[in-house]
Each structure stands twice: as structure tokens, then as C-alpha cells.
Design a protein around this motif. Sequence first.
Motif, PDB file in Angstrom:
ATOM      1  N   TYR A 173      40.520  36.256  46.249  1.00  0.00           N
ATOM      2  CA  TYR A 173      41.458  36.469  47.340  1.00  0.00           C
ATOM      3  C   TYR A 173      42.580  35.434  47.317  1.00  0.00           C
ATOM      4  CZ  TYR A 173      38.798  32.684  49.511  1.00  0.00           C
ATOM      5  OH  TYR A 173      38.184  31.480  49.762  1.00  0.00           O
ATOM      6  N   GLU A 174      43.728  35.893  47.808  1.00  0.00           N
ATOM      7  CA  GLU A 174      44.888  35.013  47.974  1.00  0.00           C
ATOM      8  C   GLU A 174      44.880  34.484  49.399  1.00  0.00           C
ATOM      9  OE1 GLU A 174      49.784  35.129  48.124  1.00  0.00           O
ATOM     10  OE2 GLU A 174      48.677  36.992  47.754  1.00  0.00           O
ATOM     11  N   ASN A 175      45.141  33.198  49.540  1.00  0.00           N
ATOM     12  CA  ASN A 175      45.261  32.567  50.854  1.00  0.00           C
ATOM     13  C   ASN A 175      46.695  32.762  51.350  1.00  0.00           C
ATOM     14  OD1 ASN A 175      42.654  30.919  51.360  1.00  0.00           O
ATOM     15  ND2 ASN A 175      43.158  30.562  49.215  1.00  0.00           N
ATOM     16  N   LEU A 194      42.052  40.717  37.558  1.00  0.00           N
ATOM     17  CA  LEU A 194      41.667  39.332  37.287  1.00  0.00           C
ATOM     18  C   LEU A 194      40.206  39.217  36.874  1.00  0.00           C
ATOM     19  CD1 LEU A 194      43.456  37.513  40.241  1.00  0.00           C
ATOM     20  CD2 LEU A 194      44.105  37.475  37.836  1.00  0.00           C
ATOM     21  N   LEU A 195      39.341  40.065  37.444  1.00  0.00           N
ATOM     22  CA  LEU A 195      37.918  40.022  37.115  1.00  0.00           C
ATOM     23  C   LEU A 195      37.633  40.943  35.941  1.00  0.00           C
ATOM     24  CD1 LEU A 195      36.023  40.163  40.530  1.00  0.00           C
ATOM     25  CD2 LEU A 195      36.189  38.245  38.949  1.00  0.00           C
ATOM     26  N   GLY A 196      37.119  40.371  34.873  1.00  0.00           N
ATOM     27  CA  GLY A 196      36.734  41.161  33.712  1.00  0.00           C
ATOM     28  C   GLY A 196      35.223  41.219  33.596  1.00  0.00           C
ATOM     29  N   GLU A 197      34.759  41.963  32.636  1.00  0.00           N
ATOM     30  CA  GLU A 197      33.321  42.097  32.394  1.00  0.00           C
ATOM     31  C   GLU A 197      32.669  40.743  32.166  1.00  0.00           C
ATOM     32  OE1 GLU A 197      29.633  43.629  32.109  1.00  0.00           O
ATOM     33  OE2 GLU A 197      31.417  44.743  32.710  1.00  0.00           O
ATOM     34  N   ASP A 198      33.364  39.846  31.447  1.00  0.00           N
ATOM     35  CA  ASP A 198      32.801  38.508  31.197  1.00  0.00           C
ATOM     36  C   ASP A 198      32.637  37.723  32.496  1.00  0.00           C
ATOM     37  OD1 ASP A 198      35.606  38.522  31.313  1.00  0.00           O
ATOM     38  OD2 ASP A 198      35.789  36.676  30.151  1.00  0.00           O
ATOM     39  N   ASP A 199      33.555  37.906  33.444  1.00  0.00           N
ATOM     40  CA  ASP A 199      33.444  37.235  34.746  1.00  0.00           C
ATOM     41  C   ASP A 199      32.239  37.748  35.523  1.00  0.00           C
ATOM     42  OD1 ASP A 199      35.868  35.676  34.502  1.00  0.00           O
ATOM     43  OD2 ASP A 199      36.954  37.549  34.826  1.00  0.00           O
ATOM     44  N   LEU A 200      32.022  39.067  35.467  1.00  0.00           N
ATOM     45  CA  LEU A 200      30.877  39.650  36.167  1.00  0.00           C
ATOM     46  C   LEU A 200      29.573  39.151  35.560  1.00  0.00           C
ATOM     47  CD1 LEU A 200      32.112  43.323  36.727  1.00  0.00           C
ATOM     48  CD2 LEU A 200      32.287  41.352  38.263  1.00  0.00           C
ATOM     49  N   VAL A 245      45.574  36.638  56.874  1.00  0.00           N
ATOM     50  CA  VAL A 245      45.133  35.294  56.525  1.00  0.00           C
ATOM     51  C   VAL A 245      44.835  35.261  55.024  1.00  0.00           C
ATOM     52  CG1 VAL A 245      43.326  33.547  56.886  1.00  0.00           C
ATOM     53  CG2 VAL A 245      44.225  34.856  58.830  1.00  0.00           C
ATOM     54  N   ILE A 246      44.210  36.349  54.532  1.00  0.00           N
ATOM     55  CA  ILE A 246      43.932  36.488  53.103  1.00  0.00           C
ATOM     56  C   ILE A 246      44.351  37.871  52.638  1.00  0.00           C
ATOM     57  CG2 ILE A 246      41.964  34.893  53.168  1.00  0.00           C
ATOM     58  CD1 ILE A 246      40.154  37.413  52.838  1.00  0.00           C
ATOM     59  N   ARG A 247      44.471  38.002  51.321  1.00  0.00           N
ATOM     60  CA  ARG A 247      44.685  39.308  50.679  1.00  0.00           C
ATOM     61  C   ARG A 247      43.625  39.431  49.605  1.00  0.00           C
ATOM     62  NH1 ARG A 247      49.406  41.166  46.585  1.00  0.00           N
ATOM     63  NH2 ARG A 247      49.393  38.924  46.238  1.00  0.00           N
ATOM     64  N   VAL A 248      42.820  40.498  49.673  1.00  0.00           N
ATOM     65  CA  VAL A 248      41.783  40.727  48.681  1.00  0.00           C
ATOM     66  C   VAL A 248      42.451  41.217  47.398  1.00  0.00           C
ATOM     67  CG1 VAL A 248      39.744  42.092  48.078  1.00  0.00           C
ATOM     68  CG2 VAL A 248      40.015  41.192  50.406  1.00  0.00           C
ATOM     69  N   LEU A 249      42.251  40.449  46.320  1.00  0.00           N
ATOM     70  CA  LEU A 249      42.801  40.825  45.021  1.00  0.00           C
ATOM     71  C   LEU A 249      41.772  41.589  44.192  1.00  0.00           C
ATOM     72  CD1 LEU A 249      44.638  37.488  44.159  1.00  0.00           C
ATOM     73  CD2 LEU A 249      45.616  39.580  45.128  1.00  0.00           C
ATOM     74  N   ASP A 250      40.522  41.169  44.262  1.00  0.00           N
ATOM     75  CA  ASP A 250      39.432  41.830  43.548  1.00  0.00           C
ATOM     76  C   ASP A 250      38.173  41.737  44.380  1.00  0.00           C
ATOM     77  OD1 ASP A 250      39.924  42.833  40.744  1.00  0.00           O
ATOM     78  OD2 ASP A 250      40.845  40.853  40.585  1.00  0.00           O
ATOM     79  N   LEU A 251      37.394  42.792  44.355  1.00  0.00           N
ATOM     80  CA  LEU A 251      36.087  42.807  44.985  1.00  0.00           C
ATOM     81  C   LEU A 251      35.168  43.628  44.098  1.00  0.00           C
ATOM     82  CD1 LEU A 251      34.290  42.063  47.406  1.00  0.00           C
ATOM     83  CD2 LEU A 251      35.052  44.189  48.486  1.00  0.00           C
ATOM     84  N   PRO A 278      47.568  30.021  47.304  1.00  0.00           N
ATOM     85  CA  PRO A 278      46.465  29.696  46.398  1.00  0.00           C
ATOM     86  C   PRO A 278      45.472  30.857  46.321  1.00  0.00           C
ATOM     87  CG  PRO A 278      46.828  27.937  47.997  1.00  0.00           C
ATOM     88  CD  PRO A 278      47.675  29.087  48.415  1.00  0.00           C
ATOM     89  N   VAL A 279      44.873  31.032  45.156  1.00  0.00           N
ATOM     90  CA  VAL A 279      43.895  32.094  44.932  1.00  0.00           C
ATOM     91  C   VAL A 279      42.527  31.445  44.734  1.00  0.00           C
ATOM     92  CG1 VAL A 279      43.190  33.980  43.398  1.00  0.00           C
ATOM     93  CG2 VAL A 279      45.611  33.657  43.971  1.00  0.00           C
TER      94      VAL A 279
END
Length: 153
Positions: A107-109, A83-89, A40-46, A11-12
Motif C-alpha cells: 500500500y501507498e501511504n 509489484l508482487l510476483g510469484e517469488d514474493d508470494l 489515508v492509504i491506496r492498496v496497490l496489491d493484495l 511511501p510504499v
Amino acid sequence: MSVDEFSEMGPVDYLVLEFPGNRMTGEGLPLLLDLVERRVIRVLDLSFVRKDEDGTVTALKVADLDGDGELDLAVFEGASSGLLGEDDLQEAASVLEPGNSAGILVYENLWAAPLAAALRRSGARMVANGRIPAEDLLASLDALEAGTAGSDS
């Protein structure tokens, strides 16, 4: 990412963490790194944003955000799945108080990936999920304890 790779993912989730007065101390960074190192997790976007007093939103670079010259978050520089776009920010910044900053973490679990993959293979699908805020859990436990204590008399 292919469909096959997605079918094996856990799950993300995402978090938007507000830092009042733009004070990012880095205190949680070792704990985040530990979760990544232990898989435990994988950072997909920060990503990081700042909301100025006039409401202007500025994206911040992932690097030495506290200005102390140490490595800090540079280890995550370039952590972007797209996954994170300008609109998300902008949406994340909309919940910030002026003068504050936020970190947005996707992050992915990884811990749940084998179970999630097995459930998908069996045809199961998630139809709801959520999170119980710690404050609500504590209030429920306090109420339960108060009710239990009253029945012991």
C-alpha cells in the motif's frame, strides 16, 4: 507508472499477515476499507497464499475468502500493480507455519505523499527507515515507568 507519477507518490509499505488455521474472519476489512475511503492509504496489491501441512504453497483468489457469501474482499479483486510476483508470494509463504494462510498487502501511504514529494523536490532522500514493534514499545514504556516509579521513592 511514469517518473512524474512516482515523484508525487507517498511511501510504499507492505504487510504479510498470517492467519492461523486458515481462519480469515474479515474483522479488519471494514478498517482497511475506511483507510482507503478516507484516502489515508491506496492498496496497490493484495494477494493471499495458503501453506498446506506438506509445505505446498497455493495462491488464493481475492474474493469471498471466509465462504459466507458476503462481498468481503471482492472490492479489492484486481488490485494489482504488478509489484508482487510469484517469488514474493513464495517468500511470504516461507515465514508461514504449515496449515496457515497469509494476506500480502502492498500500500501507498497517501497521507505522506505531499510531504514526500516536497522533500524529493528539495533533493532530500530517505537513507533509513523502520518500524518499532508494538511489543518493544510497550516493554520500553514499562521499563521507563518502572525506573521512574523507583526514583520517586
